[in-house]
Design a protein around this motif. Structure first.
Motif, PDB file in Angstrom:
ATOM      1  N   LYS B 165      10.136   5.599  -2.381  1.00  0.00           N
ATOM      2  CA  LYS B 165       8.896   6.352  -2.534  1.00  0.00           C
ATOM      3  C   LYS B 165       8.179   5.964  -3.827  1.00  0.00           C
ATOM      4  CE  LYS B 165       7.196  10.820  -1.358  1.00  0.00           C
ATOM      5  NZ  LYS B 165       6.907  10.809   0.047  1.00  0.00           N
ATOM      6  N   SER B 166       8.958   5.764  -4.848  1.00  0.00           N
ATOM      7  CA  SER B 166       8.399   5.370  -6.133  1.00  0.00           C
ATOM      8  C   SER B 166       7.780   3.962  -6.041  1.00  0.00           C
ATOM      9  CB  SER B 166       9.529   5.486  -7.147  1.00  0.00           C
ATOM     10  OG  SER B 166       9.337   4.697  -8.231  1.00  0.00           O
ATOM     11  N   ALA B 169       4.505   4.449  -4.302  1.00  0.00           N
ATOM     12  CA  ALA B 169       3.526   5.126  -5.169  1.00  0.00           C
ATOM     13  C   ALA B 169       2.822   4.086  -6.033  1.00  0.00           C
ATOM     14  CB  ALA B 169       4.226   6.166  -6.040  1.00  0.00           C
ATOM     15  N   LYS B 170       3.602   3.142  -6.565  1.00  0.00           N
ATOM     16  CA  LYS B 170       3.069   2.080  -7.406  1.00  0.00           C
ATOM     17  C   LYS B 170       2.031   1.257  -6.632  1.00  0.00           C
ATOM     18  CE  LYS B 170       6.739   0.748  -9.635  1.00  0.00           C
ATOM     19  NZ  LYS B 170       7.941  -0.058  -9.939  1.00  0.00           N
ATOM     20  N   ILE B 172       0.427   2.058  -3.580  1.00  0.00           N
ATOM     21  CA  ILE B 172      -0.683   2.842  -3.024  1.00  0.00           C
ATOM     22  C   ILE B 172      -1.716   3.137  -4.107  1.00  0.00           C
ATOM     23  CG2 ILE B 172      -1.340   5.090  -2.085  1.00  0.00           C
ATOM     24  CD1 ILE B 172       1.511   5.175  -0.822  1.00  0.00           C
ATOM     25  N   PHE B 173      -1.244   3.636  -5.258  1.00  0.00           N
ATOM     26  CA  PHE B 173      -2.191   4.139  -6.251  1.00  0.00           C
ATOM     27  C   PHE B 173      -2.775   3.047  -7.129  1.00  0.00           C
ATOM     28  CE2 PHE B 173       0.375   7.906  -5.183  1.00  0.00           C
ATOM     29  CZ  PHE B 173      -0.651   8.591  -4.551  1.00  0.00           C
ATOM     30  N   THR B 174      -2.452   1.812  -6.841  1.00  0.00           N
ATOM     31  CA  THR B 174      -3.156   0.712  -7.478  1.00  0.00           C
ATOM     32  C   THR B 174      -3.965  -0.026  -6.415  1.00  0.00           C
ATOM     33  OG1 THR B 174      -1.198  -0.670  -7.217  1.00  0.00           O
ATOM     34  CG2 THR B 174      -1.441   0.465  -9.288  1.00  0.00           C
ATOM     35  N   GLY B 175      -4.104   0.609  -5.264  1.00  0.00           N
ATOM     36  CA  GLY B 175      -4.965   0.057  -4.220  1.00  0.00           C
ATOM     37  C   GLY B 175      -4.459  -1.230  -3.606  1.00  0.00           C
ATOM     38  N   ARG B 176      -3.151  -1.507  -3.742  1.00  0.00           N
ATOM     39  CA  ARG B 176      -2.644  -2.779  -3.246  1.00  0.00           C
ATOM     40  C   ARG B 176      -2.133  -2.705  -1.820  1.00  0.00           C
ATOM     41  NH1 ARG B 176       1.591  -4.702  -7.272  1.00  0.00           N
ATOM     42  NH2 ARG B 176       1.487  -2.610  -8.152  1.00  0.00           N
TER      43      ARG B 176
END
Lengths: 364, 218
Positions: B165-166, B169-170, B172-176
């Motif tokens: 999940k971590s 998160a990295k 998804i939230f950097t739009g990659r």
């Protein structure tokens, strides 16, 4: 908020057009969020502990603004090769209050699966975990070590970038280059001074090699900056930022380290920073320790003296629940004579403090 | 008390009819299948054949193995218990869920037959988007929190649910990117894989059927 991206309308037009074409509207959109609820306090009222360029922070009373933040993100992907991402982040930046701004807002075009081109507002890729440093859930530590991560004068930029992935079997190598200008400007204020830094003509490139176990990264960033006080131009200079970083994660052992060099052409503003973190994964618990230091030249009596500001940290992350982690961290921070990581320094401050922090990170 | 390991390490492949795999010793599997064919076993709710074999040993207590023959081809040991415990436990054991023995699978119509655990992991973690032969890969996850998913990431990537999940998160939230879409259940996974030769997923060995194929590790 100056940075509202003009291309947002364009993005939505694109999205709506393509959605109408294939009729699969809901599948195109994804919404996600992340955040941190944190408190921090220190053992002294003689100075206020801050990170980055914050203007308020922790002293002997609990402070909830240092580490707390909330991010909301929407992504639209009408086709395989086109996507748009908008992320709004609320946190304390260079003022004493929470502020909300677009942290990311870009269009991405992927002509092939290995090549991507983005245009819009993005994070400046200064560090090993620049991109994801705000996402507490994605990191082991409670907060990024300030002697290194606090050295960034700017956080986001508007412009374009290109990245190319090369699969070498064991290693996946990514080459990345950007061009643009930092946005927003950074304000630094204290007793008797208020400065605004604006950035221009920025370019940078970085390389990352990633295996299942190891990540290696090197980056270069250069930009022109101007310093203003009361609308008067004080300085017009060049800013060079170099960094190398490595991370290892295998057999429950986590080791990570970075070294940065900041040069402005002015010997007084030359900074080196580094940190090493070690952690060990014990099922749901990850105890860790960090040693971070920066080394800065300082003008003293007509000569340039050297200063160090080490921070030693011990902490633990625990994942007891789905989508939420809890962290506790103890820091022993020493400062330069004149500041970082403290503000509002009283004359009798001993230049060191212990800070205790608790945080819950979540994603949804 | 309950031992749901498969019998031997490393798992052996044996051929019983057209190319089938099993993860217990070949002799044992053949005997087990013979038992199943002689109807000395009963059918469980899952349409698998559940058998008990009384194993006489020259030393130590007598033991009973409860195992499962799936569609006449796979043999999985459900439990191995002492004779004394047999009367009390065997019924509940025979129908209780087997600890997930999860394997990476692909459509039977796909040209890809062999992928290492690392290659499978890279596809599921979004590090590569193509199979080694150059075709696009579409990973399909099991539902978050399902035993099969946790088991898959533990055995293939060596990572806990929180680490996975971590990782996302990295990204998804950097739009990659976005994580693989999750299918609701095994039936949906079989359906999606059968319909799409680019799709790749993972499933409990007991839920295999002829529309999907286990990816062989080189």
């Amino acid at each position: 908020m100056r940075s509202r991206p003009r291309f947002l309308g364009l993005l939505l037009t694109f999205a709506a057009g393509s959605a109408a074409a294939d009729g699969n509207f809901a599948d195109m959109f994804s919404y996600n969020g992340f955040g941190t609820a944190g408190v921090a306090r220190s053992n002294t009222n003689e100075a206020v502990f801050v990170i980055n360029n914050q203007m308020a922070g922790a002293s002997e009373s609990f402070d909830y603004k240092t580490d707390s933040k909330l991010g909301l993100q929407g992504t639209v992907k009408p086709t395989d090769w086109l996507s748009g991402t908008v992320q709004v982040l609320t946190e304390m930046r260079d003022s004493p209050q929470f502020t909300t701004q677009f942290e990311w807002a870009f269009l991405k075009v992927q002509p092939t699966t290995d090549l991507s081109i983005r245009y819009g507002k993005m994070k400046l890729p200064l560090f090993l975990v620049s991109d994801s440093r705000d996402i507490g859930y994605a990191t082991t530590w409670l907060r990024a070590p300030d002697p290194v991560y606090g050295e960034a004068l700017f956080d986001t930029y508007e412009g374009g970038d290109i990245s190319y992935k090369l699969d070498l079997g064991k290693y996946l190598v990514t080459a990345h280059a950007l061009i643009g200008a930092p946005n927003p400007a950074t304000q630094l204020a204290g007793p008797g001074f208020a400065k605004i830094f604006t950035g221009h003509h920025t370019y940078g490139y970085d390389f990352t090699a990633e295996s299942d176990i190891v990540t290696l990264r090197a980056s270069v960033l250069e930009l022109d900056y101007r310093t203003y006080a009361a609308n008067t131009l004080l300085q017009d200079g060049k800013y060079h930022f170099y960094s190398v970083g490595a991370a290892y994660d295998h057999n429950n052992i986590i080791i990570q380290g970075e070294f940065i060099e900041l040069r402005t052409g002015d010997p007084i503003n030359a900074v080196n920073g580094w940190y090493v973190m070690g952690g060990y994964r014990l099922d749901k618990w990850v105890p860790y320790a960090i040693y971070a230091n920066d080394h800065q030249n300082q003008a003293a009596g007509g000569t340039v003296a050297e200063n160090n500001g080490p921070t030693e940290s011990l902490g633990v992350r625990v994942d007891l629940f789905k989508s939420v982690d809890f962290k506790a961290q103890f820091d022993h921070a020493k400062s330069f004579d004149y500041g970082t990581p403290f503000i509002n320094v009283q004359p009798r401050f001993s230049n060191k403090a212990n800070i205790f922090s608790l945080a819950a990170d979540f994603v949804f | 008390m309950r031992d749901s390991r498969t019998v031997c390490q490393p798992p052996l492949r044996i051929t019983v009819g057209p190319s089938h795999h099993t993860d217990v010793e070949s002799d044992y599997a053949i005997e087990a299948m013979a038992d199943a064919q002689r109807n000395q076993c009963h059918h469980s709710e899952r349409d698998d054949v559940v058998c008990r074999r009384r194993v006489r040993r020259s030393r130590g207590p007598q033991r009973v193995d409860v195992f499962r023959v799936v569609k006449g081809s796979y043999v999985t040991l459900v439990s191995r218990i002492g004779w004394g415990a047999f009367l009390g436990l065997s019924l509940s054991l025979a129908v209780s869920p087997v600890r997930a023995d999860v394997v990476a699978v692909i459509s039977s119509t796909s040209a890809v037959t062999t992928l290492s655990k690392a290659q499978v992991t890279d596809i599921f973690l979004g590090k590569v988007s193509r199979f080694p032969n150059g075709t696009l890969a579409t990973p399909i996850d099991q539902v978050e929190g399902s035993p099969a998913r946790d088991e898959f990431y533990a055995t293939y990537a060596g990572q806990s649910p929180a680490q996975i999940k971590s990782h996302w998160a990295k990204i998804i939230f950097t739009g990659r990117g976005q994580p693989p879409k999750a299918a609701a259940n095994n039936a949906e996974i079989r359906k999606l894989l059968a319909a799409n030769p680019q799709a790749i997923s993972y499933i409990e060995r007991s839920a295999l059927d002829s529309s999907i194929r286990v990816l062989v590790q080189p």
